[in-house]
Design a protein around this motif. Sequence first.
Motif, PDB file in Angstrom:
ATOM      1  N   LEU A 180       9.383   0.217  -0.703  1.00 60.93           N
ATOM      2  CA  LEU A 180       9.627   0.342   0.735  1.00 60.93           C
ATOM      3  C   LEU A 180      10.976  -0.255   1.122  1.00 60.93           C
ATOM      4  O   LEU A 180      11.735   0.331   1.903  1.00 60.93           O
ATOM      5  CB  LEU A 180       8.502  -0.329   1.525  1.00 60.93           C
ATOM      6  CG  LEU A 180       7.133   0.353   1.427  1.00 60.93           C
ATOM      7  CD1 LEU A 180       6.067  -0.505   2.091  1.00 60.93           C
ATOM      8  CD2 LEU A 180       7.170   1.756   2.026  1.00 60.93           C
ATOM      9  N   LEU A 202      -0.050   1.408  -1.388  1.00 60.90           N
ATOM     10  CA  LEU A 202       0.601   1.262  -0.080  1.00 60.90           C
ATOM     11  C   LEU A 202      -0.408   0.849   0.993  1.00 60.90           C
ATOM     12  O   LEU A 202      -0.108   0.006   1.839  1.00 60.90           O
ATOM     13  CB  LEU A 202       1.288   2.569   0.325  1.00 60.90           C
ATOM     14  CG  LEU A 202       2.617   2.842  -0.366  1.00 60.90           C
ATOM     15  CD1 LEU A 202       3.020   4.307  -0.195  1.00 60.90           C
ATOM     16  CD2 LEU A 202       3.702   1.922   0.171  1.00 60.90           C
ATOM     17  N   LEU A 255      -0.305   0.620   4.997  1.00 64.75           N
ATOM     18  CA  LEU A 255       0.356   1.882   5.314  1.00 64.75           C
ATOM     19  C   LEU A 255      -0.477   3.025   4.743  1.00 64.75           C
ATOM     20  O   LEU A 255      -0.577   3.173   3.523  1.00 64.75           O
ATOM     21  CB  LEU A 255       1.775   1.897   4.733  1.00 64.75           C
ATOM     22  CG  LEU A 255       2.591   3.168   4.943  1.00 64.75           C
ATOM     23  CD1 LEU A 255       2.758   3.475   6.428  1.00 64.75           C
ATOM     24  CD2 LEU A 255       3.951   3.027   4.276  1.00 64.75           C
ATOM     25  N   LEU A 272      -0.770   6.922   4.383  1.00 64.01           N
ATOM     26  CA  LEU A 272       0.026   8.142   4.493  1.00 64.01           C
ATOM     27  C   LEU A 272      -0.880   9.351   4.675  1.00 64.01           C
ATOM     28  O   LEU A 272      -1.965   9.410   4.095  1.00 64.01           O
ATOM     29  CB  LEU A 272       0.893   8.321   3.244  1.00 64.01           C
ATOM     30  CG  LEU A 272       1.964   7.260   3.024  1.00 64.01           C
ATOM     31  CD1 LEU A 272       2.658   7.478   1.694  1.00 64.01           C
ATOM     32  CD2 LEU A 272       2.974   7.270   4.164  1.00 64.01           C
ATOM     33  N   ASN A 286       4.620  12.784   5.658  1.00 68.91           N
ATOM     34  CA  ASN A 286       4.871  11.416   5.202  1.00 68.91           C
ATOM     35  C   ASN A 286       6.233  10.889   5.633  1.00 68.91           C
ATOM     36  O   ASN A 286       6.393   9.693   5.856  1.00 68.91           O
ATOM     37  CB  ASN A 286       4.750  11.319   3.684  1.00 68.91           C
ATOM     38  CG  ASN A 286       3.325  11.500   3.218  1.00 68.91           C
ATOM     39  OD1 ASN A 286       2.374  11.279   3.960  1.00 68.91           O
ATOM     40  ND2 ASN A 286       3.169  11.910   1.975  1.00 68.91           N
ATOM     41  N   SER A 287       7.208  11.767   5.751  1.00 67.84           N
ATOM     42  CA  SER A 287       8.560  11.330   6.115  1.00 67.84           C
ATOM     43  C   SER A 287       8.561  10.605   7.451  1.00 67.84           C
ATOM     44  O   SER A 287       9.142   9.523   7.584  1.00 67.84           O
ATOM     45  CB  SER A 287       9.519  12.525   6.176  1.00 67.84           C
ATOM     46  OG  SER A 287       9.580  13.166   4.924  1.00 67.84           O
ATOM     47  N   LEU A 322       6.631   7.170   7.145  1.00 68.12           N
ATOM     48  CA  LEU A 322       7.444   6.179   6.434  1.00 68.12           C
ATOM     49  C   LEU A 322       8.621   5.709   7.291  1.00 68.12           C
ATOM     50  O   LEU A 322       8.909   4.516   7.361  1.00 68.12           O
ATOM     51  CB  LEU A 322       7.965   6.751   5.115  1.00 68.12           C
ATOM     52  CG  LEU A 322       7.021   6.718   3.936  1.00 68.12           C
ATOM     53  CD1 LEU A 322       7.581   7.547   2.785  1.00 68.12           C
ATOM     54  CD2 LEU A 322       6.762   5.293   3.482  1.00 68.12           C
ATOM     55  N   HIS A 335       7.444   3.370   9.956  1.00 70.65           N
ATOM     56  CA  HIS A 335       7.038   2.087   9.372  1.00 70.65           C
ATOM     57  C   HIS A 335       8.255   1.236   9.007  1.00 70.65           C
ATOM     58  O   HIS A 335       8.238   0.013   9.153  1.00 70.65           O
ATOM     59  CB  HIS A 335       6.166   2.338   8.133  1.00 70.65           C
ATOM     60  CG  HIS A 335       5.659   1.101   7.488  1.00 70.65           C
ATOM     61  ND1 HIS A 335       4.549   0.412   7.957  1.00 70.65           N
ATOM     62  CD2 HIS A 335       6.097   0.406   6.410  1.00 70.65           C
ATOM     63  CE1 HIS A 335       4.331  -0.642   7.194  1.00 70.65           C
ATOM     64  NE2 HIS A 335       5.263  -0.670   6.246  1.00 70.65           N
ATOM     65  N   CYS A 391       9.895  13.867   2.041  1.00 70.29           N
ATOM     66  CA  CYS A 391       8.827  13.641   1.060  1.00 70.29           C
ATOM     67  C   CYS A 391       8.343  14.978   0.518  1.00 70.29           C
ATOM     68  O   CYS A 391       8.279  15.965   1.248  1.00 70.29           O
ATOM     69  CB  CYS A 391       7.667  12.897   1.704  1.00 70.29           C
ATOM     70  SG  CYS A 391       8.081  11.229   2.228  1.00 70.29           S
TER      71      CYS A 391
END
Length: 194
Positions: A23, A48, A54, A56, A63-64, A67, A70, A80
């Motif tokens: 991360l 994760l 986290l 996903l 996911n992009s 993430l 976050h 992703c």
Amino acid sequence: MGTDGKQRIIVAMTGASGAAYGLRLLQCLANAGMQQHVLISNAARVVLKQEADLELPAAADKNSRVLAAHLDIPADALTCYGLEDWFSPAASGSAGIRRMVVIPCSMGTMARIASGASDNLIERAADVMLKERGRLILVPREMPLSSIHLENMLKLSRMGVHMLPAMPGFYHRPQRIEELVDFVVERVLDHLDM
């Protein structure tokens, strides 16, 4: 380079403990303006959730955004891909991506890379790095190491793979966990010439 002029890199996260390393690297690369192609194993999703709270989405294309939110980085800094997305730029040497980091790297992933197995996109992308003579960095996080682990590390090192085990130093007298994470991530960035 991508069509937008940004340098491109593949970042893969696998199921070893140490999600914080992956991360933090995603965050640093985004802040440096790198275009990241992100690959996350199913086991990494579990880690994760356990280590970073986290969760996903099942669909890789969502996911992009999760993430990016976050990590407080621009959503367009990373894309992703699913583990079976064989049309991803990571799957082909003709895409011209010449740098890849697997962080953290499980011993299972390392063994499959060392043997040339390409059963998912992470393994295929690593295979592409090897055949194209790109820069492949593996950040294993395991203890203790068996003879099999050590033999795979040596085999990969002899192939030109950069082995950077997640072994933070203490001579800078870290006071927080984040400083230990940054120590390892900074070494990865050094090996990426950043």
